[in-house]
Design a protein around this motif. Structure first.
Motif, PDB file in Angstrom:
ATOM      1  N   ASP A   1       0.820  -1.210   0.000  1.00  0.00           N
ATOM      2  CA  ASP A   1       0.000   0.000   0.000  1.00  0.00           C
ATOM      3  C   ASP A   1       0.858   1.265   0.000  1.00  0.00           C
ATOM      4  O   ASP A   1       0.508   2.256  -0.636  1.00  0.00           O
TER       5      ASP A   1
ATOM      6  N   GLU B   1       2.001   1.676  -3.586  1.00  0.00           N
ATOM      7  CA  GLU B   1       0.890   2.010  -4.476  1.00  0.00           C
ATOM      8  C   GLU B   1       0.416   3.446  -4.315  1.00  0.00           C
ATOM      9  O   GLU B   1      -0.029   4.073  -5.274  1.00  0.00           O
ATOM     10  N   THR B   2       0.521   3.994  -3.113  1.00  0.00           N
ATOM     11  CA  THR B   2       0.035   5.352  -2.858  1.00  0.00           C
ATOM     12  C   THR B   2       1.143   6.402  -2.934  1.00  0.00           C
ATOM     13  O   THR B   2       0.931   7.544  -2.526  1.00  0.00           O
TER      14      THR B   2
END
Length: 134
Positions: free
Chosen positions: A72, A75-76
């Motif tokens: 995460d 991805e961010t």
């Protein structure tokens, strides 16, 4: 995702290169950039030579701790900068990746770490220019 860029620095142990890079970017960009760092196999503590080398130029990373890389976080992020972690960093569409080939400061003396620190500092200044941040 936030309107300001998010930069993630990834190295194996998140104890030297990535911590110095995160410290530099935080110091130079302030709140204009969200700064993150992580490792694929985090160490227990930050490399003391990295802490000392950064302290010499007025950047305190002594309170940082190595963090594990989670998908995460990748991805961010707007930009993911890898430093010797090879293919262990997950790849997501829409994320910009750069691989900075830098010597690992682990086990090196302070003089060697200073050289790595200075190269990281120059790369951070170039990154800020690329991101359009003064």
């Amino acid at each position: 995702m936030s309107s300001k860029p998010s930069v993630l620095f990834v190295c194996v142990h998140n104890a030297g290169r990535s911590q110095m890079a995160a410290g530099f970017l935080t110091h130079l960009a302030g709140t204009a950039v969200e700064v993150r760092s992580a490792g694929t196999a985090p160490a227990e503590t930050i490399n003391p030579a990295a802490v000392d080398a950064m302290a010499e130029i007025g950047i305190d990373i002594a309170d940082q701790t190595p963090k594990v890389l989670i998908p995460d976080t990748v991805e961010t992020s707007t930009v993911v900068i890898t430093m010797g972690c090879g293919d262990t960093c997950p790849v997501f569409p829409g994320v910009t990746y750069r691989d900075w080939k830098l010597d690992d400061p682990a086990g090196r003396d302070l003089d060697a770490v200073r050289s790595i620190r200075d190269e990281i500092g120059q790369r951070i200044r170039n990154l800020l220019t690329e991101l359009g941040i003064d």
